[in-house]
Structures are given as C-alpha cells and as structure tokens.
Design a protein around this motif. Structure first.
Motif, PDB file in Angstrom:
ATOM      1  N   SER A 133       0.829  -1.209   0.000  1.00 38.81           N
ATOM      2  CA  SER A 133       0.000   0.000   0.000  1.00 38.81           C
ATOM      3  C   SER A 133       0.856   1.248   0.000  1.00 38.81           C
ATOM      4  CB  SER A 133      -0.921   0.017   1.218  1.00 38.81           C
ATOM      5  OG  SER A 133      -1.738  -1.117   1.229  1.00 38.81           O
ATOM      6  N   PHE A 134       1.946   1.238   0.751  1.00 36.03           N
ATOM      7  CA  PHE A 134       2.858   2.380   0.773  1.00 36.03           C
ATOM      8  C   PHE A 134       3.394   2.674  -0.620  1.00 36.03           C
ATOM      9  CE2 PHE A 134       7.294   3.773   0.908  1.00 36.03           C
ATOM     10  CZ  PHE A 134       7.140   5.020   1.500  1.00 36.03           C
ATOM     11  N   PHE A 135       3.813   1.641  -1.341  1.00 36.39           N
ATOM     12  CA  PHE A 135       4.368   1.854  -2.670  1.00 36.39           C
ATOM     13  C   PHE A 135       3.315   2.292  -3.679  1.00 36.39           C
ATOM     14  CE2 PHE A 135       8.146  -0.282  -1.102  1.00 36.39           C
ATOM     15  CZ  PHE A 135       9.112   0.539  -1.654  1.00 36.39           C
ATOM     16  N   VAL A 136       2.097   1.842  -3.536  1.00 35.40           N
ATOM     17  CA  VAL A 136       1.034   2.304  -4.426  1.00 35.40           C
ATOM     18  C   VAL A 136       0.770   3.790  -4.192  1.00 35.40           C
ATOM     19  CG1 VAL A 136      -1.431   2.093  -4.948  1.00 35.40           C
ATOM     20  CG2 VAL A 136      -0.028   0.043  -4.727  1.00 35.40           C
ATOM     21  N   VAL A 137       0.712   4.201  -2.921  1.00 39.41           N
ATOM     22  CA  VAL A 137       0.499   5.625  -2.601  1.00 39.41           C
ATOM     23  C   VAL A 137       1.671   6.463  -3.095  1.00 39.41           C
ATOM     24  CG1 VAL A 137       0.288   7.272  -0.699  1.00 39.41           C
ATOM     25  CG2 VAL A 137      -1.055   5.169  -0.689  1.00 39.41           C
ATOM     26  N   MET A 138       2.911   6.008  -2.884  1.00 40.14           N
ATOM     27  CA  MET A 138       4.079   6.758  -3.344  1.00 40.14           C
ATOM     28  C   MET A 138       4.116   6.843  -4.871  1.00 40.14           C
ATOM     29  SD  MET A 138       5.462   8.064  -0.824  1.00 40.14           S
ATOM     30  CE  MET A 138       6.802   8.801  -1.718  1.00 40.14           C
ATOM     31  N   ALA A 139       3.739   5.774  -5.548  1.00 37.63           N
ATOM     32  CA  ALA A 139       3.708   5.794  -7.014  1.00 37.63           C
ATOM     33  C   ALA A 139       2.674   6.799  -7.505  1.00 37.63           C
ATOM     34  CB  ALA A 139       3.415   4.397  -7.559  1.00 37.63           C
ATOM     35  N   ASN A 140       1.517   6.874  -6.841  1.00 34.98           N
ATOM     36  CA  ASN A 140       0.511   7.868  -7.216  1.00 34.98           C
ATOM     37  C   ASN A 140       1.030   9.281  -7.009  1.00 34.98           C
ATOM     38  OD1 ASN A 140      -1.712   6.397  -8.185  1.00 34.98           O
ATOM     39  ND2 ASN A 140      -2.211   5.777  -6.104  1.00 34.98           N
ATOM     40  N   PHE A 141       1.765   9.514  -5.929  1.00 34.78           N
ATOM     41  CA  PHE A 141       2.343  10.833  -5.682  1.00 34.78           C
ATOM     42  C   PHE A 141       3.338  11.202  -6.782  1.00 34.78           C
ATOM     43  CE2 PHE A 141       5.888  13.289  -3.884  1.00 34.78           C
ATOM     44  CZ  PHE A 141       5.204  14.475  -3.608  1.00 34.78           C
ATOM     45  N   VAL A 142       4.210  10.275  -7.137  1.00 35.54           N
ATOM     46  CA  VAL A 142       5.209  10.533  -8.189  1.00 35.54           C
ATOM     47  C   VAL A 142       4.510  10.798  -9.522  1.00 35.54           C
ATOM     48  CG1 VAL A 142       7.083   9.486  -9.512  1.00 35.54           C
ATOM     49  CG2 VAL A 142       7.049   9.293  -7.024  1.00 35.54           C
ATOM     50  N   VAL A 143       3.448  10.055  -9.820  1.00 35.84           N
ATOM     51  CA  VAL A 143       2.695  10.264 -11.057  1.00 35.84           C
ATOM     52  C   VAL A 143       2.103  11.670 -11.079  1.00 35.84           C
ATOM     53  CG1 VAL A 143       0.561   9.587 -12.245  1.00 35.84           C
ATOM     54  CG2 VAL A 143       2.214   7.861 -11.577  1.00 35.84           C
ATOM     55  N   ASP A 144       1.551  12.132  -9.958  1.00 36.90           N
ATOM     56  CA  ASP A 144       0.990  13.482  -9.904  1.00 36.90           C
ATOM     57  C   ASP A 144       2.056  14.545 -10.138  1.00 36.90           C
ATOM     58  OD1 ASP A 144      -1.538  12.520  -9.488  1.00 36.90           O
ATOM     59  OD2 ASP A 144      -1.494  12.789  -7.310  1.00 36.90           O
ATOM     60  N   VAL A 145       3.257  14.330  -9.621  1.00 35.80           N
ATOM     61  CA  VAL A 145       4.351  15.273  -9.847  1.00 35.80           C
ATOM     62  C   VAL A 145       4.799  15.245 -11.301  1.00 35.80           C
ATOM     63  CG1 VAL A 145       6.754  15.778  -9.251  1.00 35.80           C
ATOM     64  CG2 VAL A 145       5.116  15.231  -7.447  1.00 35.80           C
ATOM     65  N   VAL A 146       4.865  14.063 -11.892  1.00 35.95           N
ATOM     66  CA  VAL A 146       5.291  13.934 -13.283  1.00 35.95           C
ATOM     67  C   VAL A 146       4.271  14.574 -14.227  1.00 35.95           C
ATOM     68  CG1 VAL A 146       5.716  12.238 -15.120  1.00 35.95           C
ATOM     69  CG2 VAL A 146       6.742  11.932 -12.873  1.00 35.95           C
ATOM     70  N   PHE A 147       2.989  14.546 -13.860  1.00 34.94           N
ATOM     71  CA  PHE A 147       1.964  15.171 -14.693  1.00 34.94           C
ATOM     72  C   PHE A 147       2.267  16.635 -14.972  1.00 34.94           C
ATOM     73  CE2 PHE A 147      -1.918  12.313 -13.691  1.00 34.94           C
ATOM     74  CZ  PHE A 147      -1.480  11.418 -14.629  1.00 34.94           C
ATOM     75  N   VAL A 148       2.792  17.330 -13.992  1.00 34.42           N
ATOM     76  CA  VAL A 148       3.088  18.748 -14.158  1.00 34.42           C
ATOM     77  C   VAL A 148       4.128  18.956 -15.257  1.00 34.42           C
ATOM     78  CG1 VAL A 148       4.036  20.777 -12.991  1.00 34.42           C
ATOM     79  CG2 VAL A 148       2.471  19.260 -11.780  1.00 34.42           C
TER      80      VAL A 148
END
Length: 181
Positions: A156-171
């Motif tokens: 679960s930690f890695f799924v949440v961290m991956a979502n955070f990184v994806v949101d940053v990459v979107f920018v």
C-alpha cells in the motif's frame, strides 16, 4: 534409433533434447546472483524474469498509448500546430505524444507500485527469487497473519508513493496541468 519415451521396464523420464541446446545453454540455475558478486551472472539470472513481467504489460500499454495518441491527434491544438507549418514528426512527438503520456504514466505508476509492493509474487516464486512477493507467498502458506499484514501495508505504501510521483510527473508532461490555480 531408440525412442526417447520407451522404457525398458524401469521408471525413466523421457530424454530432453532441449536442455543441452544452445538456445538454453546460457540460462543459469534458478535463484539470485548479487550484482556486486557477478554482474554478468546477475543479468543472466534476471533477464527471463524481466521478460516475463514485461510480457504481461507490453500489449496493454501499447493499446492504451495508441488509443490515447489517436484521440489526441484529433485535438484543436494539434490542428493549430499543423496549420503553423510545424513538421508532422515534431507535431507527433512534441505535441501529441507528450500529452498522450498522461494515461500511460498513470497506468505505469499504479502497476509499478503494485509490482514493487509484491505484485511479482508468481514470478518470484517460479524463478526462485527472494523478494516481497515470495515473502508474501510463504506467509500465506503458513498463515502468518502479522507478516501478511506487513506485506499488505508495504504494498500500500508503494502504491500511494507511485501515485504521488505520477501526480508530480503530470506537471512536467502535461502543459494543461501547469495552469491550474
């Protein structure tokens, strides 16, 4: 010539004609070889598991990227870029592909988080690799509930961290995300 499947009364297995061929002669035994111990052995030990995991996703990612590109190439900003006289290659790579990567990056982030968090369970068990997937498998075999809970929290930690990184990459990849206030 003797038939490889015929036995003379004893319980013999059929002779394998593939295990000694050049096609599989480079394959090391199952398990993990540390990178610091033998870099070439490390690569050989992991190349088949890598291809196994990649084969699972390559078709799906190709379809999503293609559908996204087809949809994006119909947008107004693509027509505007073409009308300005920008070359088709630059329009496709700079304008179309860059905005099409949003769906691709979203899927990659979720899949990467799931794989790092133990989603490669079957691959690790089959190829004898020590990892979170194999740890989860062994915990499930022995019904070790604290270990099962720990691996679920880890995943679960890695799924949440991956979502955070994806949101940053979107920018960085989608210019429309930068102007949101």
């Amino acid at each position: 010539m003797e038939c490889p499947f015929r036995s003379s009364g004893s319980a013999r297995s059929p002779k394998s004609r593939w295990h000694d061929t050049w096609l599989f002669s480079w394959v090391p035994p199952l398990g993990y070889i540390p990178l610091t111990q033998d870099p070439w052995g490390w690569f050989k030990a992991l190349v088949i598991p890598w291809f196994t995991l990649a084969t699972l996703y390559v078709g799906l990612y190709g379809r999503v990227l293609r559908a996204s590109l087809i949809e994006m190439m119909q947008e107004d900003f693509i027509r505007t870029a073409r009308a300005k006289g920008i070359g088709e290659r630059r329009v496709l790579l700079h304008h179309g592909l860059r905005t099409s990567l949003v769906a691709f990056v979203t899927m990659f982030g979720l899949d990467f988080g799931a794989l790092v968090g133990g989603g490669a369970l079957l691959t690790e068990v089959v190829f004898g690799l020590q990892g979170v997937g194999k740890l989860t498998y062994e915990a499930l075999q022995t019904l070790d509930l604290p270990m099962i809970l720990a691996t679920v929290i880890y995943a679960s930690f890695f799924v949440v961290m991956a979502n955070f990184v994806v949101d940053v990459v979107f920018v960085f990849i989608d210019p429309r995300a930068r102007d949101v206030r």
